[in-house]
Structure formats: C-alpha cells, structure tokens
Design an enzyme around this catalytic site. Structure first.
Site, mmCIF file in Angstrom:
data_model
loop_
_atom_site.group_PDB
_atom_site.id
_atom_site.type_symbol
_atom_site.label_atom_id
_atom_site.label_comp_id
_atom_site.label_asym_id
_atom_site.label_seq_id
_atom_site.Cartn_x
_atom_site.Cartn_y
_atom_site.Cartn_z
ATOM 1 N N LYS A 165 -84.291 6.248 -8.808
ATOM 2 C CA LYS A 165 -85.094 6.387 -7.585
ATOM 3 C C LYS A 165 -86.421 5.671 -7.806
ATOM 4 C CE LYS A 165 -82.810 9.292 -4.770
ATOM 5 N NZ LYS A 165 -82.546 9.000 -3.347
ATOM 6 N N ASP A 217 -78.423 1.585 3.621
ATOM 7 C CA ASP A 217 -78.097 3.007 3.543
ATOM 8 C C ASP A 217 -78.479 3.656 4.874
ATOM 9 O OD1 ASP A 217 -77.973 5.729 3.122
ATOM 10 O OD2 ASP A 217 -79.164 5.755 1.310
ATOM 11 N N GLU A 228 -81.435 -0.207 -2.703
ATOM 12 C CA GLU A 228 -81.211 0.334 -1.355
ATOM 13 C C GLU A 228 -82.507 0.328 -0.545
ATOM 14 O OE1 GLU A 228 -79.264 4.202 -1.319
ATOM 15 O OE2 GLU A 228 -78.471 3.779 -3.324
ATOM 16 N N LYS A 230 -72.992 7.820 2.916
ATOM 17 C CA LYS A 230 -73.160 9.252 2.660
ATOM 18 C C LYS A 230 -72.373 10.007 3.739
ATOM 19 C CE LYS A 230 -77.693 9.178 0.395
ATOM 20 N NZ LYS A 230 -77.988 7.741 0.228
ATOM 21 N N ASP A 240 -82.940 2.828 -5.544
ATOM 22 C CA ASP A 240 -83.049 3.362 -4.182
ATOM 23 C C ASP A 240 -84.511 3.618 -3.865
ATOM 24 O OD1 ASP A 240 -82.763 4.536 -1.739
ATOM 25 O OD2 ASP A 240 -81.641 6.289 -2.432
#
Length: 320
Positions: free
Chosen positions: A133, A213, A190, A235, A161
């Site tokens: 992250k 995303d 992302e 997701k 991400d």
C-alpha cells in the site's frame, strides 16, 4: 423444499487498520445459507466502509427481502453489489456450479515494516509477488521502501496500490526514488492519481504500468486497451454478482490485461470463496487475498494454514 438462514456477525480488527482515513475497529457483515433438498449454499454480504455505496444495514434490508422472495420461488438477483455477490455465491454453491478447487496463494500484503515482508517472501515458493500500500505516508518514503524491496529481492514483482492518493507531483516524487532499472518489476500500480487522465500521464512519464480498480465501478468506465495500463483489479464484493465478475474478467482477458481477484477484507468464509473464484476465472494469476491477518478470528470456514481461532456458526446472531 427450500429453507434459508441469515446471520449477522462482527469481527474485531487489528488496531492498525485504516480505510480512507477511517480506523476500522470491527468488520461487520451477514451470511446467507440457502438449502434446497439435501444441498446447501453459503454467501457473504459485507459492504466495505468507505468503498461500498451501501451500509451493512442497507444490505441487511435488501438481503432479508430477497430471501423471502427466494423462498416464494423468485430467483431474480438483487442489484445492490454486496448482496448480489453474496447471494450469487450461495446460489452457485447450491447448484454446485462454483468449483471447489481454490488458489490459496495470496500475494503477501505489506502495511508497514518492509523487513517483515522480506522475511515472509524468503519462505515463499515459486513466483515472488507481494503487494504494498502506498499513498498512506509521504510519496518519497514510499518510493524509498519500494526501491529497497526490489533491490533486496531480485526476483520480486510488486503490486502497488495508491487508492488515488497522489497528485501528479506526488507521483513524480515517488518515481524519482525508484531506480529506473527496477521499474519493470512493478507489476502494476493501482490508480496512482485522483483522475484517470493523471494516472495515464503518470504511466507515460515514469514507465511504471498502472491498473484500474475504483474506475471499474464508475458509470463511464469502458474496457479498452490503453498504453501503460496492464491490469484490472476486481473486488467482487464491490462489483456485484458472480456473472458480472465473470464478464469483467472475460473483457480484461480479451484485451490482454491481467485480471486480479482481490479482497474487500471479507471474513474467512468469503475469502475461501474468492480463492475458488480466482482458481476458476484467473487460474494463472495470484489473487490479492492476504487480508485475513487484519482480523482477530475466522468464521464458519477456515483459511488453510491460518492459526486464527474459528468462530462456529452457532455463535453468530441469527436473523432468519
């Protein structure tokens, strides 16, 4: 003869889980169990705070109404994404159309200390893929951490991400600290910037591939081949029914894009279903499911190898 149960649950989270500047103290959700004859199917409905449009209270109302309709013979899926996904999983298990084979190889997630990730990856067999992250700290620090990991492990590929955290300037500050010779080992980043156009510009200017995303859930999004775009991250809890997930994977693969099935911090029951979906729809891609350790317990179904205690269905609050 049809029957159904609905359960409400709440799992304590580890102290450090922050989503969109909000500390997540508990993970709240619902399970539905559908039975027909000797067969049964389970589904998880757990909207993700800060990401899902609906709350779990909204989802509960829609789910209970749907279950009553299903018991009366109506099978039309609800539109609310988290409910549509959970219900479609339960129906697929009931019809035995969700394969049992699962991909439990999760890309390990680094939320803090890079040394912990290096130790975890040292024991990882085969392809070394991890997720980091970025955007939670200063962009310069993120760049230095990513560079350190890529330098320390020469066969490592990183998924990053940013959750649209960066301005174009912050994106450049990040890239400045990542050795250009290592950038090809960033599998994708992302949604680096707040707008798609800024993210596209980031990819062009840095030679770091990006992935969509959040964009997948915007009404104007279309699947098209674009320079610098390498992947889509799907997701299912935020997407909708299994059929919609399958359509998105198919559209991505038709363009030569990698499709990654990814967690929305589901419970162990939901994660094991996502592992099955990943093995079925994206068999050559490691899914992004390394989120169970953010919780303090498993529920109903175990994730293989997890030492977390298991909460049985009898301990859950039954609504129906």
């Amino acid at each position: 003869m049809r029957s159904a149960q609905v359960y409400r649950w709440q799992i304590p989270m580890d102290a450090g889980v922050v989503l969109r500047d909000r500390r997540l103290k508990t993970r709240d959700g619902l399970y539905v169990c559908l039975r027909e004859g000797e067969r049964e199917g389970w589904g998880e409905i757990s909207p993700l705070p800060g990401f899902s449009q609906e709350t779990w209270e909204d989802a509960q109302s829609v789910l209970l109404a749907w279950v009553n309709n299903w018991l009366a013979g109506d099978c039309e899926l609800p539109q609310m994404p988290s409910v549509a996904f959970g219900v479609s999983c339960a129906l697929a298990e009931l019809a035995e159309t969700l394969p049992q084979a699962a991909n439990y190889r999760a890309a390990p997630l680094c939320n803090g200390d890079p040394d912990d990730l290096i130790l975890k990856l040292a024991d990882m067999p085969g392809e070394k893929v991890a997720k980091v992250k970025v955007g939670l700290y200063e962009a310069v620090r993120d760049g230095m951490v990513v560079n350190l990991l890529l330098e320390a492990i020469p066969d490592l590929h990183l998924r990053l991400d940013a959750n649209r955290a960066w301005t174009p300037l912050k994106g450049q500050q990040f890239a400045k600290y990542v050795n250009p010779d290592y950038r090809h080992r960033i599998a994708f980043l992302e949604e680096p910037c707040k707008t798609r156009d800024d993210s596209r510009a980031f990819a062009r200017e840095t030679d770091i591939a990006i992935a969509w995303d959040e964009s997948l859930r915007e009404p104007d999004f279309a699947f098209v081949a674009e320079e610098g775009v390498r992947a889509v991250v799907i997701k299912p809890t935020l997407t909708g029914s299994l059929e919609k997930v399958r359509e998105q994977v198919k559209a991505a693969h038709a363009l030569g894009l990698t499709a990654v099935i990814s967690s929305s911090i589901e419970s162990s029951l939901g994660l094991t279903q996502l592992a099955r979906i990943a093995a079925w729809l994206t068999p050559d891609t490691i899914p992004g499911l390394d989120t169970l350790d953010l919780m303090q317990a498993q529920q109903v179904r175990r994730w293989p190898g997890s030492p977390l205690p298991l909460v049985d269905v009898d301990a859950l609050e039954r609504l129906l």
